[in-house]
Write an enzyme that holds these catalytic residues in place. Structure first.
Site, mmCIF file in Angstrom:
data_model
loop_
_atom_site.group_PDB
_atom_site.id
_atom_site.type_symbol
_atom_site.label_atom_id
_atom_site.label_comp_id
_atom_site.label_asym_id
_atom_site.label_seq_id
_atom_site.Cartn_x
_atom_site.Cartn_y
_atom_site.Cartn_z
ATOM 1 N N LYS A 172 79.121 46.731 44.232
ATOM 2 C CA LYS A 172 79.733 45.555 43.589
ATOM 3 C C LYS A 172 81.233 45.815 43.419
ATOM 4 C CE LYS A 172 81.235 44.054 39.769
ATOM 5 N NZ LYS A 172 82.254 43.074 40.111
ATOM 6 N N GLY A 225 86.823 52.444 36.718
ATOM 7 C CA GLY A 225 87.394 51.296 36.015
ATOM 8 C C GLY A 225 87.832 51.687 34.630
ATOM 9 N N SER A 226 87.677 50.767 33.695
ATOM 10 C CA SER A 226 88.208 50.989 32.341
ATOM 11 C C SER A 226 87.295 51.914 31.524
ATOM 12 C CB SER A 226 88.353 49.656 31.627
ATOM 13 O OG SER A 226 87.082 49.081 31.437
ATOM 14 N N GLY A 230 83.159 51.893 31.336
ATOM 15 C CA GLY A 230 82.580 53.202 31.678
ATOM 16 C C GLY A 230 81.712 53.742 30.547
ATOM 17 N N GLU A 247 84.778 57.414 36.664
ATOM 18 C CA GLU A 247 86.213 57.705 36.747
ATOM 19 C C GLU A 247 86.918 56.608 35.976
ATOM 20 O OE1 GLU A 247 87.696 60.278 37.672
ATOM 21 O OE2 GLU A 247 86.012 61.253 38.675
ATOM 22 N N CYS A 281 95.354 55.011 38.277
ATOM 23 C CA CYS A 281 94.871 55.791 37.129
ATOM 24 C C CYS A 281 95.600 57.132 37.070
ATOM 25 C CB CYS A 281 93.371 55.976 37.203
ATOM 26 S SG CYS A 281 92.806 56.506 38.804
ATOM 27 N N GLN A 328 96.759 40.808 33.501
ATOM 28 C CA GLN A 328 97.341 42.160 33.475
ATOM 29 C C GLN A 328 98.831 42.088 33.166
ATOM 30 O OE1 GLN A 328 95.494 45.174 33.951
ATOM 31 N NE2 GLN A 328 97.385 46.091 33.196
ATOM 32 N N GLU A 379 96.425 53.510 27.845
ATOM 33 C CA GLU A 379 96.744 53.276 29.260
ATOM 34 C C GLU A 379 97.321 51.872 29.415
ATOM 35 O OE1 GLU A 379 93.473 52.951 32.169
ATOM 36 O OE2 GLU A 379 94.621 54.338 33.412
#
Ligand code: NDP
Length: 478
Positions: A172, A225-226, A230, A247, A281, A328, A379
């Site tokens: 996905k 992802g975030s 996660g 990750e 990242c 964003q 982040e």
């Protein structure tokens, strides 16, 4: 307008709704319509993968090699066209888009080779006349959930090892950037991937993603992802006793010592902080600078930053493409505002109105910051960097490690002893000496520590830790 369908059980399957994939350099331009899969589509994909799993697990290493090699070759042959598509859907510059496509090609070719090199161990038992054999087997069906910021490289570096080690896949991709994942699906299909071995279900994370994460037919999950998503996936996987690999974010430090080569340091920081619009990242977001070089470094960095050309991702002169979408951009602008409120001197960071309806932002530098500010703890994921002035190496190292994240960390120095100390005492999974914190090789492990990563590393031969499961067999020959 072309409609792009999901690939489920070897068939291209339409959906009730399709999402518009838009170009962040010009939001008026629709690149294509991409299926918004339903929960039922995701369930069908998992079932198709389950049905195909025994056959693919038994396929010869040669068959797996040939499939991955063919996809890698096609990606490389068509890197210009695919790289252009990538730049249009994600906003990276054309050079970055083509480079990322070539990276995906290299990843497929690397794992084509690894498919031929699955090894195990044969040992003598501690008991007489018994042999012990340790072998690696596929995990089964793996769910892959990927973000928008590397729309072809991340699907590639999860899909290629999954298939190389004999697993079946349900992928996905991020709803914002489905086109590159769709290209991978098309190439796998064209290259003869057996039905159900690779399935693509595009759509929303809350629908398709959630179904994959909770489906009992999925044996392992790999996510990038975030931290929020996660953490949710880790909780579900813990409850279901399912293997997972996550990750997530970074707040990567780059230390610049007094003895650094100024050209090397400025170039590494410009690249690490601002290239790919800071949407990596591994981006350097905290520039930790020793006081003796601080003023000269900042002067050079600000001049370099101001010279960066922001613009349409496809324009040949562009060095910094647009932010990926309006949400964003709003988040980035809110952090620029916050930097001022927290007492930083803010240089740049404003929204730019250019010829097209895109999400352009000037790169931003925050001066005079300290590590406790929110801009240095959270982040941002945009073209923004902070300068933190420190008195010596020990303070630099302490600040570098004072973060909940631990993905990548860098140091610019000409002193071997400092470089060695930093390499040993950094709490990051990847350490760079005189190199940007972003920019990694494809044949070695990628990943971090603390809140940045969870589970086995990705990429290189270490990928086998996640995509295989070990069996220990004892044989008494009588
Ligand atoms: P998300 O974590 O929300 O998205 C990553 C992927 O997870 C997408 O495919 C998303 O689907 C999917 N997803 C979302 N919710 C679920 C769920 N409940 N179950 C399963 N899958 C789900 O990150 P965003 O894209 O929203 O980015 C937000 C922030 O995350 C960024 O600003 C950045 O800070 C960070 N980020 C970090 C990355 C990294 O490489 N470390 C990469 C991308 C983002 P959908 O398509 O619907 O979004």
């Amino acid at each position: 307008m072309d409609k792009h369908d999901n690939l489920i059980g070897g068939a291209w399957v339409g959906a009730d709704t399709y999402g518009e994939n838009r170009n962040p350099s010009n939001w008026d331009e629709v690149i294509g319509l991409y299926a918004h899969g339903s929960s039922a589509d995701a369930e069908r994909a998992v079932e198709a993968a389950r049905a195909a799993a025994p056959g693919w697990a038994a396929a010869t290493p040669q068959a797996r090699h040939d499939l991955l090699e063919a996809v890698g070759r096609k990606l490389a042959e068509r890197s210009q066209e695919i790289g252009r598509l990538l730049s249009r859907e994600e906003g990276k510059t054309l050079a970055e888009g083509i480079g990322e496509t070539m990276r995906a090609a290299q990843v497929f070719k690397f794992f084509a080779g690894e498919a031929l090199r699955v090894t195990g161990d044969m040992l003598a038992s501690v008991r007489p006349d018994i042999d012990v054999e340790v072998t690696r087997e596929p995990v089964g069906v793996v769910g892959l959930i990927t973000p928008w910021n590397f729309p072809i490289a991340i699907p590639a570096w999860k899909t290629a090892p999954a298939l190389a080690y004999g697993n079946c896949v349900v992928l996905k991709p991020a709803d914002l950037t489905p086109a590159c994942a769709h290209v991978i699906a098309r190439l796998l299909d064209e290259c003869g991937c057996p039905p159900g071995v690779f399935n693509l279900v595009m759509g929303r994370g809350s629908v398709v993603g959630e179904t994959i994460v909770t489906h009992p037919g999925v044996d392992a999950l790999s996510f990038t992802g975030s931290v929020g998503t996660g953490s949710h996936i880790a909780e579900v996987c813990g409850r279901l006793k399912r293997k997972c690999q996550l990750e997530m974010g970074g707040k990567n430090p780059m230390v610049v010592l007094n003895d650094a080569d100024l050209d090397v340091a400025v170039s590494a920081c410009l690249n690490g902080t601002f290239f790919s619009t800071g949407q990596r990242c591994t981006a350097s977001s905290r520039l930790i600078v020793e006081d003796g070089i601080h003023d000269a470094f900042v002067e050079r960095l600000v001049a370099g930053m101001r010279a960066l050309r922001v613009g349409d991702a496809l324009a040949p002169e562009t060095q910094i493409g647009p932010v990926v979408d309006g949400k964003q951009l709003d988040s980035n602008l809110a952090y620029v505002d916050l930097a001022g409120k927290e007492g930083a001197e803010v240089i740049g960071g404003e929204r730019l109105e250019l010829a097209t309806n895109g999400f352009f932002q000037a790169p931003a530098l925050f001066l005079g910051t300290d590590n406790s500010m929110r801009i240095n703890r959270e982040e941002i994921f945009g073209p923004c960097g902070s300068i933190i002035k420190v008195g010596d190496f020990d303070e630099a190292l302490a600040v570098a490690n004072d973060t909940e994240f631990g993905l990548s960390a860098g140091i610019c120095t000409t002193n071997l002893k400092s470089a060695r100390e930093f390499k040993r005492r950094s709490q990051a999974g990847m350490v760079m000496v005189n190199l940007p914190t972003a920019g990694v090789d494809f044949h070695v492990p990628f990943g971090g520590r603390k809140s940045s990563s969870y589970g086995p590393r990705e990429q290189g031969r270490y990928a086998a830790e996640f995509y295989t499961t070990v069996k220990t067999a004892y044989v008494f020959a009588g």
